[in-house]
Structures are given as C-alpha cells and as structure tokens.
Enzyme design. Structure first.
Site, PDB file in Angstrom:
ATOM      1  N   ASP A  31       0.867  -1.171   0.000  1.00 28.88           N
ATOM      2  CA  ASP A  31       0.000   0.000   0.000  1.00 28.88           C
ATOM      3  C   ASP A  31       0.919   1.240   0.000  1.00 28.88           C
ATOM      4  OD1 ASP A  31      -2.339   1.610   0.487  1.00 28.88           O
ATOM      5  OD2 ASP A  31      -1.652   1.781   2.565  1.00 28.88           O
ATOM      6  N   ASP A  33      -0.218   5.217   0.845  1.00 29.65           N
ATOM      7  CA  ASP A  33      -0.505   6.175   1.924  1.00 29.65           C
ATOM      8  C   ASP A  33      -0.492   5.463   3.271  1.00 29.65           C
ATOM      9  OD1 ASP A  33      -1.479   8.855   0.637  1.00 29.65           O
ATOM     10  OD2 ASP A  33      -2.481   7.298  -0.517  1.00 29.65           O
ATOM     11  N   ASP A 247      -1.229  -0.394   6.048  1.00 32.79           N
ATOM     12  CA  ASP A 247      -1.404   0.286   7.340  1.00 32.79           C
ATOM     13  C   ASP A 247      -2.843   0.182   7.811  1.00 32.79           C
ATOM     14  OD1 ASP A 247      -2.257   2.128   5.226  1.00 32.79           O
ATOM     15  OD2 ASP A 247      -2.599   3.525   6.878  1.00 32.79           O
TER      16      ASP A 247
HETATM   17 MG   LIG Z   1      -2.881   3.140   3.484  1.00 34.14          MG
END
Ligand SMILES: [Mg+2]
Length: 309
Positions: A31, A33, A247
């Site tokens: 991923d 961000d 995240d």
């Molecule tokens: Mg993310």
C-alpha cells in the site's frame, strides 16, 4: 478449537526467524498512503527498505486505493521520495476502473464524481467522460436545472475535493436507470492524516451516492479481490510467496488474507496497535481475516535485518 493468530512485532523476533520470513516471499504488494508516505510526506526509512527488497530480487507492486492520481503522477511522486518505481508496478483504483471498463468492452460515456486521476486513465483508453471539477447548486429552486445526457452509461465515484449536492443529484439521476453501471473506486472511510483532525475518504462519498441512488457500487480497490485477481492473472504472482504490506486492516490486510498472501501491518498509518491487539483476541472469522500475520511500528524497522542480506 479457537484459532488465534500469533501476530507479533516482527522486529522483536530473533534475527534467524526474520531472515526466514524474508526468504518466504518473492513478491511484495505494498500500500502507499500510511506505509510509504502520509499526505505526500515520506515516512522515514520506508524507501530504504523497499529499495533494498528490490535489490534482493523481490518483485514490488504499489497498490493504492488513491484515485486522485494517474500512474504517471504516482511514479513521479514516489520517485521524488527516492522510491525506485516503474509505471507497470503501479496499480491505482483509477487505473483498475479503466481496466474494468475496458474488460467489459464498455460503450458510452462516464459520469465521474472524482478527480483527474480517473479522467486521465479513461482518456488513455479513449472512454469519454464528464463531471470532474466544481459543480454546485446555488439554491434549491435551480437544483434540478441541468440536462440529462443519455449517453452516460456509467457513474464512477472516487475521491473528489469538489464533491457537492449537485453531483449527488446528477449521480442519483443517472443511476435511477438500472442499466447504468455504478463503480466506486474504494471504500476507505478516512485518510490517514495523524493528529486530531479528520479527512473523510472516498468510502464516505461512495456511501453518500449509494444512499441517494438506492444502489450498491461495484468496488475496484482493496479489499475487493478484483485487484488481487488482476495481480495473479495479469502478472502471474504466486499468492503463497507474496507479502502484502499495509497500514489498514479493513482494506490492506483483508485483501491479503482473502488472496492467500502473507500480511504485514505497519503502525505508521490508520490502524493502531490497540486495534490489532483487540483483533488478535477475537474469535470471529471476520476479524481473523483482518488480523495481520506480523506487524512493525514502521516499515523502516526492517532495515537492520536487511543490511547483511
Ligand atoms: Mg494506506
């Protein structure tokens, strides 16, 4: 018997175990961000780790639910933060939307509630579109004062800083025709911004349009397995030897679990350690899917284990 994942902080394991873990995958799906950067600001150490994994021969894919940028823009942004990255390694939801429409031989025009990331990917495959940019009603009396374009055969909803009541009216009007496709780029509720202020994510906009249209969107991004299937079918990755890094448990880790990847959560973005520990205690199948195999405070914490590799 109740099954609990043994989710642990990878950096606290003995070095031999971490090395064995690093040898257990040859593809990394990461991923962006919250793992590599937050709102365009690089997370220290992440680029060193990812570039080192690449040097070790791992295949890297950057998979983002962000629909505001094209692949070219993502490559440019990531390169400026020292990530080694190629366009064919980037899978964004705007690109997936274009791939999806191409795969079904879409004929017609798209009404976009979103940004130029989507319109430019549609331009690349010569699909006409409208809707990007500000469009507001000034009073309720002129709210319905617009022309319905019959060539619109799909509504695509992504991140849109110009999201408005007028756009909701138009999207709901087009979707009132059951033949019109309804695509949402992703369902992320909020952006990982840190601090106390909250930025609503695309999922909030998709749900608003779902609510006023009484329809459910087809979702392109994580945790929809559409993206995992594309990685297996188009790029031939082996799920068992693939590591998903993210995240966010309800998108990244969920996608990884559903696709049979190993999963690593980093705590530098949305999901907190206390949430992970709650998931770990849970007995439900649904929560098991959201629970990572291992976690790290930040991706950079892996660097000490990579230096002698
Ligand atoms: Mg993310």
């Amino acid at each position: 018997m109740v099954y609990h994942k043994s989710v642990t902080d990878l950096s606290t394991l003995p070095k031999e175990k971490v090395i064995r873990f690093l040898e257990s995958f040859d593809t990394v799906v990461t991923d962006c961000d919250g793992v590599l950067w937050i709102l365009g600001v690089p997370i220290p150490g992440s680029s060193d780790v990812l570039n080192k994994l690449r040097d070790l021969g791992k295949k890297i894919f950057y998979v983002t639910n962000n629909s505001t940028k094209t692949r070219d823009e993502l490559v440019e942004a990531a390169s400026s933060m020292n990530y080694v990255i190629n366009k064919n390694e980037v899978i964004s939801t705007s690109y997936l939307t274009a791939c999806y429409l191409k795969s079904i031989d879409f004929q017609g025009k798209v009404y976009i509630v979103g940004s130029e990331g989507i319109s430019q990917e549609l331009d690349e495959i010569l699909i006409k579109h409208e809707g990007v940019g500000p469009d507001v009603v000034t009073s309720f009396s002129d709210a319905l004062d617009f022309t319905i374009h019959s060539e619109i055969k799909a509504v695509v909803v992504g991140m849109d800083k110009d999201f408005s009541y007028r756009k909701m009216i138009k999207a709901a009007t087009y979707l009132n025709n059951p033949e019109v496709l309804f695509i949402g780029t992703n369902t992320d509720e909020q952006f990982p911004v840190g601090g106390t202020k909250i930025m609503p994510g695309t999922g909030s906009l998709v749900r608003a349009i779902e609510c006023c249209s009484l329809r459910k969107a087809v979702i392109m991004g994580k945790p929809s397995t559409f993206v995992g299937k594309a990685l297996v079918d188009e790029y031939g990755i082996d799920p068992k030897r693939t590591l998903m890094i993210g995240d966010r448990c309800n998108t990244d880790i969920s996608l990884g679990s559903r696709c049979g990847f190993q999963t690593l959560l980093v705590l530098s973005g949305v999901t907190s350690l206390s949430e992970v520990l709650e998931l770990k205690k849970s007995d439900s199948e649904e929560n098991k899917e959201l629970t990572p195999d291992v976690y790290l405070r930040t991706l950079g914490d892996l660097m000490p284990f990579l230096t002698d590799q």
